[in-house]
Design an enzyme around this catalytic site. Structure first.
Site, PDB file in Angstrom:
ATOM      1  CE  LYS A  16     -44.655  -1.790  -4.951  1.00 13.54           C
ATOM      2  NZ  LYS A  16     -45.548  -1.907  -5.922  1.00 13.54           N
ATOM      3  N   PRO A 101     -38.923  -2.804 -14.940  1.00 18.79           N
ATOM      4  CG  PRO A 101     -40.014  -4.187 -15.166  1.00 18.79           C
ATOM      5  CD  PRO A 101     -38.916  -4.329 -14.540  1.00 18.79           C
ATOM      6  CB  VAL A 102     -39.889   2.804 -15.795  1.00 17.31           C
ATOM      7  CG1 VAL A 102     -40.558   4.089 -15.952  1.00 17.31           C
ATOM      8  CG2 VAL A 102     -38.346   2.869 -16.026  1.00 17.31           C
ATOM      9  N   GLY A 105     -45.041  -1.065 -11.413  1.00 17.39           N
ATOM     10  CA  GLY A 105     -45.825  -1.717 -10.664  1.00 17.39           C
ATOM     11  C   GLY A 105     -44.665  -2.392  -9.920  1.00 17.39           C
ATOM     12  N   GLY A 108     -40.401   0.941  -8.539  1.00 16.37           N
ATOM     13  CA  GLY A 108     -38.694   0.537  -8.452  1.00 16.37           C
ATOM     14  C   GLY A 108     -38.636   2.392  -8.744  1.00 16.37           C
ATOM     15  N   GLY A 109     -39.123   3.869  -8.908  1.00 14.81           N
ATOM     16  CA  GLY A 109     -39.347   4.519  -8.309  1.00 14.81           C
ATOM     17  C   GLY A 109     -38.305   4.777  -7.117  1.00 14.81           C
ATOM     18  CB  SER A 110     -40.703   3.582  -3.750  1.00 11.27           C
ATOM     19  OG  SER A 110     -41.829   4.032  -4.265  1.00 11.27           O
ATOM     20  CG  ASP A 143     -45.644   1.818  -2.958  1.00  8.58           C
ATOM     21  OD1 ASP A 143     -46.671   1.538  -2.149  1.00  8.58           O
ATOM     22  OD2 ASP A 143     -45.508   2.011  -4.234  1.00  8.58           O
TER      23      ASP A 143
HETATM   24  O1  C5P Z   1     -46.840   8.111  -3.390  1.00  3.56           O
HETATM   25  P1  C5P Z   1     -46.936   7.953  -4.443  1.00  3.56           P
HETATM   26  O2  C5P Z   1     -46.382   9.702  -5.172  1.00  3.56           O
HETATM   27  O3  C5P Z   1     -45.851   7.309  -4.902  1.00  3.56           O
HETATM   28  O4  C5P Z   1     -48.417   7.596  -5.150  1.00  3.56           O
HETATM   29  C1  C5P Z   1     -48.556   8.268  -6.463  1.00  3.56           C
HETATM   30  C2  C5P Z   1     -50.036   8.245  -6.271  1.00  3.56           C
HETATM   31  O5  C5P Z   1     -50.962   6.559  -6.296  1.00  3.56           O
HETATM   32  C3  C5P Z   1     -50.410   9.489  -5.824  1.00  3.56           C
HETATM   33  O6  C5P Z   1     -49.857  10.475  -6.174  1.00  3.56           O
HETATM   34  C4  C5P Z   1     -52.085   9.223  -5.014  1.00  3.56           C
HETATM   35  O7  C5P Z   1     -52.970   9.819  -6.155  1.00  3.56           O
HETATM   36  C5  C5P Z   1     -51.897   7.148  -5.480  1.00  3.56           C
HETATM   37  N1  C5P Z   1     -52.461   6.744  -3.941  1.00  3.56           N
HETATM   38  C6  C5P Z   1     -53.120   6.999  -3.019  1.00  3.56           C
HETATM   39  N2  C5P Z   1     -53.221   6.461  -2.115  1.00  3.56           N
HETATM   40  C7  C5P Z   1     -52.413   5.084  -1.235  1.00  3.56           C
HETATM   41  C8  C5P Z   1     -50.899   5.383  -2.541  1.00  3.56           C
HETATM   42  C9  C5P Z   1     -50.689   6.516  -3.777  1.00  3.56           C
HETATM   43  O8  C5P Z   1     -54.256   7.464  -3.687  1.00  3.56           O
HETATM   44  N3  C5P Z   1     -51.819   4.684  -0.736  1.00  3.56           N
END
Ligand code: C5P
Length: 309
Positions: A16, A101-102, A105, A108-110, A143
């Site tokens: 994305k 790409p890892v 942004g 990829g992981g999500s 995500d």
């Molecule tokens: O949810 P995810 O693990 O993908 O998010 C990675 C990091 O990004 C979270 O640990 C958080 O620090 C930050 N984040 C946030 N607010 C969001 C999404 C992500 O602070 N709405």
């Protein structure tokens, strides 16, 4: 009910970009309140799900050195969570061929986690579907729910409340991997530490309202994480300026950072302009990946074909 499928299942896992991203404030749970416009593109990892006996549990292999191969891998966590939730008595081996790409942004992981949920829901015949998987998805990451839906969609709350847009964006996309993985959590921390007061922007609101009236203006969109990402990776700044200049010169309708970076992207209304941008980026020493947007309908179709529906 028929038993679990015993053959392997191959599923795609798309990337994305965030066409726009606004950070509205901090939340009690440590996350941030967001308003973002997600867009799937047709750059994809390939995931093979191979049924294994129960005592083999959930294992993973991946051809990329930066992807964890243990229980911290989000794809493994997704499989474990679904296995528990569905009381499934078989194991699975997950093989991931990385093309996204890892740390870029691009989600990829999500995306891998959502693809594993959708694939295993089919393989294990649980019949949950995207709606039934949403609760598990949001626990895995902010995500992840978006990738159960795809297309052009508005993301609210942590980004995990997902609302598809009626008019889907269709464009040629040029992705530019700046080659500096950035930690999302670190970028959000930097944003919080910033002394410059931020005004909440309304660009996504304006974009969506205008879009409903038939006049689309991508140039309204901004990314509130860009400044913090550039502070987190100062060497990115000079590259970012050059990348954006090339994209704009080639005629990009939008040239922006995706999520917390470090991938920049350009949207083009024609294949010719996108080709021009790729050539210019290549000449400037940047790795440019060509892609197309994937609309809600296209995303659905690819998924139903993959799941044999
Ligand atoms: O949810 P995810 O693990 O993908 O998010 C990675 C990091 O990004 C979270 O640990 C958080 O620090 C930050 N984040 C946030 N607010 C969001 C999404 C992500 O602070 N709405």
């Amino acid at each position: 009910m028929a038993g679990p499928v015993s053959r392997a299942l191959r599923v795609p896992s798309f990337a994305k970009v965030n066409l726009g991203l606004e950070v509205l404030g901090t939340r009690g749970d440590g996350y941030h309140e967001l308003r973002t416009l997600f867009q799937t593109v047709d750059l994809a990892d390939e995931i093979l799900l191979q049924p294994r006996p129960e005592d083999a549990g959930v294992t993973v292999a991946c051809d990329h050195p930066l992807v964890p191969k243990d229980g911290t891998n989000l794809a493994v966590r997704a499989a474990d969570a679904l296995r528990r939730y569905g009381n499934v008595a078989t194991g699975v081996h997950i093989e991931i061929r990385k093309r996204i790409p890892v740390g870029g942004g691009l989600g990829g992981g999500s995306s891998n986690a959502a693809a594993v949920l959708l694939g295993l829901d089919r393989l294990w015949r649980l019949g949950l579907g995207p709606a039934g998987l949403h609760g598990l998805a949001r626990k895995l990451g902010a995500d992840v729910p978006f990738f159960l839906v795809g297309g052009t969609a508005l993301g609210l709350a942590r980004g995990d409340e997902v609302y598809p847009l009626r008019r889907q964006v269709r464009a040629h996309v040029v992705l530019v991997d700046a080659g500096m993985p950035v930690s999302t959590a670190a970028v959000f921390r930097r944003l919080d530490a910033s002394l410059t007061p931020r005004e909440n922007s309304n660009s996504i609101f304006y974009f969506v309202s205008r879009d409903l009236e038939g006049s689309r203006d991508l140039r309204l969109l901004t990314n509130d994480l860009e400044q913090a990402a550039l502070e987190e990776a100062p060497a990115l700044k000079e590259r970012a300026e050059r990348i954006r200049a090339v994209l704009v010169r080639a005629g990009a309708g939008l040239a922006a950072l995706s999520g917390s970076g470090s991938t920049y992207f350009g949207l083009f209304d024609g294949a010719g302009k996108a080709r021009l941008a790729r050539r210019a980026l290549g000449a400037a020493g940047f790795a440019a990946i060509p892609a197309r947007t994937l609309s809600l309908d296209q995303y659905r179709k690819v998924w139903s074909r993959s799941l044999g529906r």
